[in-house]
Design a protein around this motif. Structure first.
Motif, PDB file in Angstrom:
ATOM      1  N   SER A 210       0.752  -1.145  -0.054  1.00 27.97           N
ATOM      2  CA  SER A 210      -0.032   0.158  -0.170  1.00 27.97           C
ATOM      3  C   SER A 210       0.838   1.608  -0.337  1.00 27.97           C
ATOM      4  O   SER A 210       1.172   2.363  -1.112  1.00 27.97           O
ATOM      5  CB  SER A 210      -0.800   0.122   0.803  1.00 27.97           C
ATOM      6  N   TYR A 211       1.672   1.224   0.525  1.00 32.76           N
ATOM      7  CA  TYR A 211       2.777   2.656   1.020  1.00 32.76           C
ATOM      8  C   TYR A 211       3.991   2.626  -0.235  1.00 32.76           C
ATOM      9  O   TYR A 211       4.348   3.876  -0.014  1.00 32.76           O
ATOM     10  CB  TYR A 211       3.150   2.106   2.508  1.00 32.76           C
ATOM     11  N   GLU A 212       3.962   1.594  -0.529  1.00 38.92           N
ATOM     12  CA  GLU A 212       5.364   1.395  -1.581  1.00 38.92           C
ATOM     13  C   GLU A 212       4.416   1.883  -3.274  1.00 38.92           C
ATOM     14  O   GLU A 212       5.030   2.750  -3.964  1.00 38.92           O
ATOM     15  CB  GLU A 212       5.201   0.001  -2.701  1.00 38.92           C
ATOM     16  N   ILE A 213       3.494   1.954  -3.510  1.00 39.77           N
ATOM     17  CA  ILE A 213       2.068   2.469  -3.957  1.00 39.77           C
ATOM     18  C   ILE A 213       2.755   4.195  -4.353  1.00 39.77           C
ATOM     19  O   ILE A 213       3.175   4.992  -5.125  1.00 39.77           O
ATOM     20  CB  ILE A 213       1.138   2.759  -4.458  1.00 39.77           C
ATOM     21  N   ALA A 214       2.449   4.533  -3.045  1.00 37.20           N
ATOM     22  CA  ALA A 214       2.857   6.560  -2.538  1.00 37.20           C
ATOM     23  C   ALA A 214       3.941   6.765  -2.389  1.00 37.20           C
ATOM     24  O   ALA A 214       4.638   7.899  -3.060  1.00 37.20           O
ATOM     25  CB  ALA A 214       1.896   6.622  -0.800  1.00 37.20           C
ATOM     26  N   MET A 215       4.777   6.179  -2.488  1.00 38.71           N
ATOM     27  CA  MET A 215       6.134   6.318  -2.350  1.00 38.71           C
ATOM     28  C   MET A 215       6.303   6.150  -4.009  1.00 38.71           C
ATOM     29  O   MET A 215       7.161   7.165  -4.176  1.00 38.71           O
ATOM     30  CB  MET A 215       7.236   5.095  -1.443  1.00 38.71           C
ATOM     31  N   GLY A 216       6.234   5.690  -4.622  1.00 36.38           N
ATOM     32  CA  GLY A 216       6.281   5.309  -5.968  1.00 36.38           C
ATOM     33  C   GLY A 216       6.461   6.769  -6.770  1.00 36.38           C
ATOM     34  O   GLY A 216       6.851   7.358  -7.293  1.00 36.38           O
ATOM     35  N   PHE A 217       4.868   6.959  -6.778  1.00 36.07           N
ATOM     36  CA  PHE A 217       4.426   8.462  -6.406  1.00 36.07           C
ATOM     37  C   PHE A 217       4.861   9.718  -6.304  1.00 36.07           C
ATOM     38  O   PHE A 217       5.161  10.821  -6.770  1.00 36.07           O
ATOM     39  CB  PHE A 217       2.449   8.924  -6.680  1.00 36.07           C
ATOM     40  N   ALA A 218       5.717   9.910  -5.225  1.00 33.38           N
ATOM     41  CA  ALA A 218       6.132  11.059  -4.277  1.00 33.38           C
ATOM     42  C   ALA A 218       8.239  11.096  -5.456  1.00 33.38           C
ATOM     43  O   ALA A 218       7.863  12.202  -5.576  1.00 33.38           O
ATOM     44  CB  ALA A 218       6.464  10.484  -2.891  1.00 33.38           C
ATOM     45  N   LEU A 219       7.839   9.684  -5.568  1.00 35.96           N
ATOM     46  CA  LEU A 219       9.316   9.752  -6.077  1.00 35.96           C
ATOM     47  C   LEU A 219       9.044  10.267  -8.145  1.00 35.96           C
ATOM     48  O   LEU A 219      10.386  11.426  -8.530  1.00 35.96           O
ATOM     49  CB  LEU A 219      10.016   8.504  -6.607  1.00 35.96           C
ATOM     50  N   VAL A 220       7.936   9.908  -8.395  1.00 40.18           N
ATOM     51  CA  VAL A 220       7.768  11.056  -9.587  1.00 40.18           C
ATOM     52  C   VAL A 220       7.767  12.275  -9.929  1.00 40.18           C
ATOM     53  O   VAL A 220       8.805  12.755 -11.171  1.00 40.18           O
ATOM     54  CB  VAL A 220       5.931   9.811 -10.103  1.00 40.18           C
ATOM     55  N   GLY A 221       7.131  12.778  -8.962  1.00 40.63           N
ATOM     56  CA  GLY A 221       7.281  14.452  -8.976  1.00 40.63           C
ATOM     57  C   GLY A 221       9.041  14.782  -8.329  1.00 40.63           C
ATOM     58  O   GLY A 221       9.411  15.414  -8.928  1.00 40.63           O
ATOM     59  N   VAL A 222       9.250  14.081  -7.944  1.00 41.64           N
ATOM     60  CA  VAL A 222      11.614  13.933  -7.809  1.00 41.64           C
ATOM     61  C   VAL A 222      12.018  13.746  -9.323  1.00 41.64           C
ATOM     62  O   VAL A 222      12.876  14.131  -9.592  1.00 41.64           O
ATOM     63  CB  VAL A 222      11.818  12.912  -7.181  1.00 41.64           C
ATOM     64  N   LEU A 223      11.550  12.781 -10.353  1.00 36.45           N
ATOM     65  CA  LEU A 223      11.581  12.111 -11.138  1.00 36.45           C
ATOM     66  C   LEU A 223      11.447  13.826 -12.230  1.00 36.45           C
ATOM     67  O   LEU A 223      12.084  14.223 -13.111  1.00 36.45           O
ATOM     68  CB  LEU A 223      11.142  11.561 -12.106  1.00 36.45           C
ATOM     69  N   MET A 224      10.504  14.237 -11.785  1.00 35.28           N
ATOM     70  CA  MET A 224       9.842  15.962 -13.006  1.00 35.28           C
ATOM     71  C   MET A 224      10.761  16.915 -12.053  1.00 35.28           C
ATOM     72  O   MET A 224      10.607  17.765 -13.594  1.00 35.28           O
ATOM     73  CB  MET A 224       7.873  16.028 -12.724  1.00 35.28           C
ATOM     74  N   ALA A 225      10.958  17.318 -11.064  1.00 35.59           N
ATOM     75  CA  ALA A 225      11.741  18.207 -11.466  1.00 35.59           C
ATOM     76  C   ALA A 225      13.267  18.046 -11.719  1.00 35.59           C
ATOM     77  O   ALA A 225      12.826  19.369 -11.515  1.00 35.59           O
ATOM     78  CB  ALA A 225      11.534  18.372  -9.523  1.00 35.59           C
TER      79      ALA A 225
END
Length: 407
Positions: A210-225
């Motif tokens: 469950s929390y792996e999905i939220a962590m993955g989305f958070a890292l997508v923001g880092v990738l975009m930035a």
């Protein structure tokens, strides 16, 4: 008639441990540890780089092996010391004493020898394998839990150019390895052939996924930035003329909070430690483990704490960058001691990791354990929607070239 002088019990002269220790001493110990850690972080990579150049004639395999040892040895010692710091810090927060008796060489040293005594105890304890268990999977599960926690350090940069493997897809490598940790938990619970262990494994697996999905989305923001999957370039993207203001934790603040709290849940730490609910399922997925096999899960938990802290520092707090990066002149940076201390370096990464580790301990001493339904609701109904919405916001800031992060 007995001699009355013989019946008088003389009080033993013992060290009085009944009163709670003053919080001043743990603070002094912690500051001393941070100074030592900073010195190691400041001079260690430079010595390692010089050692690497001096031994250039060795086979590449030998040099890589030496670099692995140089990373793994401090990490394992750091895990041992983290258990000691945890007990001392939480003891000071709760107005009680922590470990203060086991010393080194006859001296107490505020109980600094306690983690090493724990290591000896676990190594000497018998490893009991249940007769009805799957012996091979039972023994291999701790290795599956430890492996990803250690292998992830291969791509973590300690300084500019100081990294074992500078992968262009380092962020994907981290995501892949952290996702493998759930297999060790599931296999441990299933191979034990115990209902308590199996229930704990199912709880932990559902929580990690469950929390792996939220962590993955958070890292997508880092990738975009940052525009890169390379961890070194992610840190370099946070280098600007405004110091700490250029770090990603400001424009990605909701993702930063989601990532770190999800990391606490990923490591099964309080208040998300329902996989080890003592009042419900005894000890969770490792209830049948003892000795060195239990030590494997214990080591994996604390190694994952350090890993999550290092990743949060690299992706949101600038990694090895100084908070004063871009604000200091060349004259200040050229000073003998003050310059290297205030300038960029791995000592800043070590300090940021220490801050996040303190937050782990602070949470454990402060918050009660959540119910399982509360944990699931937080992960699926709160964190995932927040990350998706903020990814859209980050996309808008990138298109609008919001300074100073996306200009």
């Amino acid at each position: 008639m007995a001699d009355p002088q013989l019946s008088i019990e003389k009080p033993l002269e013992v060290y009085d441990d009944r009163r709670p220790s003053s919080p001043v001493m743990p603070v002094l110990v912690g500051l001393t540890g941070l100074i030592v850690l900073g010195a190691v972080g400041l001079f260690g990579p430079r010595l390692l780089a010089g050692f690497w150049q001096a031994w250039y004639w060795l086979w590449p395999e030998a040099r890589i092996l030496l670099a692995i040892v140089a990373i793994m040895a401090p990490l394992i010692i750091g895990v041992a010391l983290l258990t000691y710091v945890e007990r001392r810090v939480i003891g000071a927060m709760q107005a009680r004493i922590g470990p203060n008796r086991v010393g080194i060489g006859g001296f107490h040293f505020w109980g600094i020898g306690q983690p090493f005594a724990d290591v000896v105890k676990l190594l000497l304890k018998e490893v009991v394998v249940p007769s009805a268990s799957n012996r091979f999977l039972f023994v291999i599960a701790p290795a599956l839990a430890i492996g990803p926690a250690f292998a992830a350090w291969a791509v973590l940069p300690f300084d500019d150019g100081v990294v074992l493997a500078d992968l262009d897809a380092g962020l994907l490598y981290i995501l892949a390895l952290t996702s493998l940790a759930v297999y060790g938990v599931i296999i441990a619970g299933w191979a034990s052939n115990s209902k308590y262990a199996f229930l704990g494994a199912m709880r932990s697996a559902a929580q990690i996924v469950s929390y792996e999905i939220a962590m993955g989305f958070a890292l997508v923001g880092v990738l975009m930035a940052s525009g890169s999957l390379n961890l070194t370039r992610i840190v370099q993207a946070q280098a600007g003329a405004l110091g700490a203001v250029d770090w990603f934790f400001i424009p990605l603040f909701p993702l930063f909070l989601v990532y770190f709290i999800s990391g606490v849940a990923e490591t099964n730490r309080a208040p998300f430690d329902v996989a080890e609910g003592e009042s419900e399922i005894v000890a969770g997925f490792h209830v049948e483990y003892s000795g060195t096999t239990f030590a494997g899960f214990f080591l994996a938990e604390y190694a994952n704490m350090i890993l999550i802290s290092a990743l949060a520092a690299i992706m949101f707090l600038g990694g090895w960058l100084s908070p004063l990066h871009g604000l200091l002149g060349a004259e200040t940076l050229a000073l003998p001691v003050l310059g290297p201390a205030l300038g960029d370096g791995p000592h800043w990464l070590a300090a940021k990791v220490a801050f996040f580790l303190f937050c782990f301990l602070w949470f454990r001493a402060t918050f009660p354990r959540y119910r399982y339904d509360q944990i699931m609701r937080l992960g699926w109904k709160v964190f995932i929607p927040i990350t998706i919405v903020w990814i859209v916001v980050v996309g808008g800031m990138i298109l609008g070239r919001v300074p100073p992060w996306f200009a």
